[in-house]
Write an enzyme that holds these catalytic residues in place. Structure first.
Site, mmCIF file in Angstrom:
data_model
loop_
_atom_site.group_PDB
_atom_site.id
_atom_site.type_symbol
_atom_site.label_atom_id
_atom_site.label_comp_id
_atom_site.label_asym_id
_atom_site.label_seq_id
_atom_site.Cartn_x
_atom_site.Cartn_y
_atom_site.Cartn_z
ATOM 1 C CG ASP A 114 -2.022 1.015 1.196
ATOM 2 O OD1 ASP A 114 -2.741 0.922 0.532
ATOM 3 O OD2 ASP A 114 -1.883 1.778 1.776
ATOM 4 C CD1 TRP A 115 -1.269 5.575 1.221
ATOM 5 C CD2 TRP A 115 0.369 6.754 0.415
ATOM 6 N NE1 TRP A 115 -1.711 6.559 0.465
ATOM 7 C CE2 TRP A 115 -0.929 7.200 -0.041
ATOM 8 C CE3 TRP A 115 1.516 7.136 0.184
ATOM 9 C CZ2 TRP A 115 -0.821 8.319 -0.765
ATOM 10 C CZ3 TRP A 115 1.621 8.421 -0.685
ATOM 11 C CH2 TRP A 115 0.506 9.140 -0.980
ATOM 12 C CD1 TRP A 154 -8.879 3.831 -0.403
ATOM 13 C CD2 TRP A 154 -10.314 2.956 1.072
ATOM 14 N NE1 TRP A 154 -8.394 3.818 1.043
ATOM 15 C CE2 TRP A 154 -9.336 3.361 1.801
ATOM 16 C CE3 TRP A 154 -11.486 2.236 1.692
ATOM 17 C CZ2 TRP A 154 -9.098 3.166 3.157
ATOM 18 C CZ3 TRP A 154 -11.305 2.166 3.117
ATOM 19 C CH2 TRP A 154 -10.293 2.569 3.691
ATOM 20 C CG ASP A 240 -6.144 -4.930 -3.559
ATOM 21 O OD1 ASP A 240 -7.012 -4.304 -3.618
ATOM 22 O OD2 ASP A 240 -4.972 -4.739 -3.241
ATOM 23 C CG HIS A 269 -5.348 -3.262 0.074
ATOM 24 N ND1 HIS A 269 -4.640 -3.023 -1.042
ATOM 25 C CD2 HIS A 269 -4.928 -2.505 1.152
ATOM 26 C CE1 HIS A 269 -4.055 -1.825 -0.703
ATOM 27 N NE2 HIS A 269 -4.085 -1.423 0.428
#
Length: 290
Positions: A114-115, A154, A240, A269
């Site tokens: 993710d980030w 999202w 995901d 995810h």
């Protein structure tokens, strides 16, 4: 808030003199020998914290490595500025670059999701002598366009729920979590005033070409495609809806020498929840464990 969390017995470490960050205090897990030849740097995303890597850290430690797992400002045990505007792409990126230099980390295997990847995959171009490997899970390099309807849904959900129920979100998203594990993800965020960093990340995803972070992400994609000389490994959580197989295969093609990803059929995810399997496969691939 952090007492008796399942599978999380690590002593906290803090640094409060990061150059350029005033008196803000950053937390990080630091396990394994300081003299280890291999360092695993695990970067989490939103709305998680370093607890995300609790299933991978023991595997890395079993190979004799040192493991560093920081919490971004606004997450985990790190300080949490209350104003949304405090959080920018460069604020977070400079945080981790400064931490790497402060701890003088070398021979780094970068572990991202993710980030953790939106920021982390731009680090090797800034310090190429420090990075040795990439372990990449359900993430992207944001270069000024939307990753698709899944992300936009999202972001809309996040905007509509500034006091997001993180335990409920994680329980709904990750079917294998126990109630106690889902609640552990919410431990750092007792009320709305602690969640500015959580709220900001979806707004910061670079979906327009003029947004902060686009230029370094484009440069980093070119660097990884043509000049990256380290090893890589990729795992894809196949369920995901936001950063799924197509986006991950595109990213795989952007990383020079990245092998065929492993696919975790039941994972979504938050694929590090299947992290023991992934970490063991990566170490085996790299010859770090037999």
């Amino acid at each position: 808030a952090f007492k008796n969390l399942p599978d999380w017995s690590y002593e906290p470490n803090y640094i409060s003199n990061l150059q350029g960050f005033g008196k803000l205090r950053l937390h990080y897990v630091d396990e394994g020998p300081k003299s280890a030849n291999e360092v695993f740097l695990c970067l989490h995303g939103q709305p998680t914290w370093s607890y995300l890597y609790r299933k991978m850290i023991p595997v890395f430690l079993s190979a004799g490595a040192r493991v560093i797992a920081p919490d971004w400002f606004g997450f985990g045990r790190s300080d949490k500025p209350k104003h949304d505007a405090s959080y920018t792409y460069n604020f977070h990126r400079n945080t981790i670059l400064t931490l790497i230099k402060s701890l003088n980390l070398k021979n780094v295997t970068l572990v991202v999701q993710d980030w953790g990847g939106l920021l982390g995959l731009t680090l090797p171009i800034a310090a190429p002598d420090r990075f040795k490997r990439l372990l990449v899970m359900n993430t992207a390099l944001a270069v000024g366009q939307s990753p698709g309807r899944g992300f936009e849904d999202w972001r809309d959900f996040s905007n509509a729920h500034p006091d997001m129920d993180i335990a409920r979100l994680m329980a709904r998203t990750v079917s294998i979590l126990t109630k106690a594990e889902a609640e552990a993800y919410a431990a750092p965020f007792p009320d709305l005033s602690y969640k500015a960093g959580v709220r900001r990340f979806p707004q910061m995803v670079m979906t327009e070409p003029e947004m902060e972070g686009v230029d370094i992400s484009i440069s980093s994609r070119a660097y990884l495609h043509s000049r990256w000389s380290g090893e890589s490994f990729m795992a894809i959580g196949m369920q995901d809806p936001v950063l799924g197989e197509n986006i991950m295969l595109e990213l795989c093609a952007s990383i020079k020498g990245c092998p065929e990803p492993i696919r975790i059929k039941e994972a979504g995810h938050f694929v590090p929840e299947w992290g023991q399997e992934i970490a063991e496969a990566a170490l085996l691939h790299w010859g770090l464990k037999t």
